[in-house]
Design an enzyme around this catalytic site. Structure first.
Site, PDB file in Angstrom:
ATOM      1  N   SER A 152       0.852  -1.179   0.000  1.00  0.00           N
ATOM      2  CA  SER A 152       0.000   0.000   0.000  1.00  0.00           C
ATOM      3  C   SER A 152       0.899   1.244   0.000  1.00  0.00           C
ATOM      4  O   SER A 152       1.695   1.411  -0.921  1.00  0.00           O
ATOM      5  CB  SER A 152      -0.962  -0.039   1.179  1.00  0.00           C
ATOM      6  OG  SER A 152      -2.021   0.885   1.005  1.00  0.00           O
ATOM      7  N   ASP A 227      -8.473  -5.550  -6.136  1.00  0.00           N
ATOM      8  CA  ASP A 227      -8.211  -4.491  -5.155  1.00  0.00           C
ATOM      9  C   ASP A 227      -9.158  -3.321  -5.415  1.00  0.00           C
ATOM     10  O   ASP A 227      -9.129  -2.703  -6.491  1.00  0.00           O
ATOM     11  CB  ASP A 227      -6.760  -4.031  -5.280  1.00  0.00           C
ATOM     12  CG  ASP A 227      -6.299  -3.182  -4.108  1.00  0.00           C
ATOM     13  OD1 ASP A 227      -7.149  -2.511  -3.493  1.00  0.00           O
ATOM     14  OD2 ASP A 227      -5.090  -3.174  -3.818  1.00  0.00           O
ATOM     15  N   HIS A 259      -7.123  -5.835  -1.638  1.00  0.00           N
ATOM     16  CA  HIS A 259      -5.989  -5.003  -1.249  1.00  0.00           C
ATOM     17  C   HIS A 259      -4.995  -5.763  -0.373  1.00  0.00           C
ATOM     18  O   HIS A 259      -3.794  -5.533  -0.436  1.00  0.00           O
ATOM     19  CB  HIS A 259      -6.478  -3.754  -0.520  1.00  0.00           C
ATOM     20  CG  HIS A 259      -5.407  -2.734  -0.293  1.00  0.00           C
ATOM     21  ND1 HIS A 259      -4.625  -2.226  -1.307  1.00  0.00           N
ATOM     22  CD2 HIS A 259      -4.975  -2.122   0.853  1.00  0.00           C
ATOM     23  CE1 HIS A 259      -3.762  -1.359  -0.810  1.00  0.00           C
ATOM     24  NE2 HIS A 259      -3.949  -1.281   0.494  1.00  0.00           N
TER      25      HIS A 259
END
Length: 283
Positions: A152, A227, A259
């Site tokens: 991320s 995601d 994600h």
């Protein structure tokens, strides 16, 4: 550092009447880390090394910087579970370095606002400064073999590191990275970079796409195709920019993965794949 189990005290009318212990399964390893406060900015860091039972080569070990590094993500905490994955990487023969730089929480409003207008330069500078400061105190760090991994925002930081500081970082694993902040949620991004129509320069200087031609180090991009937080277009857009500049890189698309990677088998094999990539890249 000591890692204790979780216990909760039961209170009744301001009197402790008992305790409830945790029945959660204990992990198969205990982190072996040392906490540091580094440099003029007093950067918080923790360094994890292989456990004594693990056989590793004598002498300096390759370094793996393992940050989140951005807003809302504090990694340097005295909590066992926060460092389990980092310890697993350490047991594969790395000195793992985790640093909370500017923009991360728990250091006050000024610290969090230090990344206003630029989510790249101060964040990356703090990782570099902490790494170099640690090397002055710990001879186990082999600065000729430094990898970085993240997911991320950490993935964004990992890719940023090899693009802008290949003199320090020699390989990167970037999982679910933001590559152009114009593509990310406005409720998050505009808090730190402002309105792209009014302050486009903030977005230009933080985009990985503008640095694509600078890649000279091994880079592995990983992204779940399902995601819905950092959409996979981020990775594919960066990959296209790298290809346009003739820059070699690897992309691992994960079908059906969002994600994060909650699937146990996928998560385990993904960690092993990252280790293989880093060992190959760092030698």
């Amino acid at each position: 550092m000591a890692w204790g189990g979780t216990r909760h005290t039961v209170w009744r009318r301001r009197e402790a009447v008992g305790e409830i212990g945790s029945l959660a399964a204990r992990p198969g390893l205990a982190p072996r880390g040392r906490f540091w406060v580094l440099g003029e900015r007093r950067l918080q860091a923790v360094v994890l090394t292989p456990r004594p039972a693990v056989k590793v080569p004598e002498g300096p070990l390759p370094v793996l910087v393992d940050p989140y590094g951005g807003p809302h993500g504090q990694r340097v905490v005295r909590a066992r579970n926060a460092h389990l994955t980092s310890q697993w990487f350490a047991d594969q023969g790395f000195v793992v370095v985790v640093v909370d730089g500017r923009g991360t929480p728990a250091r006050g409003p000024d610290w969090e606002r230090a990344v206003w207008g630029d989510l790249a330069a101060p964040v990356l500078d703090d990782q570099v400064d902490a790494l170099l400061a640690l090397a002055e105190h710990d001879e186990r760090l082999d600065l000729s073999r430094v990898g970085i991994r993240g997911w991320s925002f950490g993935g964004y930081l990992a890719a940023l590191a090899v693009l802008r500081r290949p003199d320090v970082f020699h390989a990167a694993v970037a999982g679910a990275p933001v590559t152009d902040w114009r593509l990310y949620d406005t409720h998050y991004t505009e808090r730190y970079l402002g309105d792209p129509a009014e302050q486009p320069d903030h977005y230009e200087r933080t985009s990985l796409l503008t640095d694509a031609e600078r890649l000279t180090r091994p880079l592995l991009l990983i992204h779940g195709l399902a995601d819905d937080n950092v959409v996979s277009a981020h990775t594919f857009q960066l990959s296209s920019a790298l290809l346009a500049h003739g820059r070699s890189h690897q992309v691992l698309p994960l079908s059906g993965v969002t994600h994060m990677t909650p699937q146990e088998v996928v998560a385990e094999n993904l960690l092993r794949l990252q280790v293989d990539f880093l060992r190959s890249a760092l030698g």
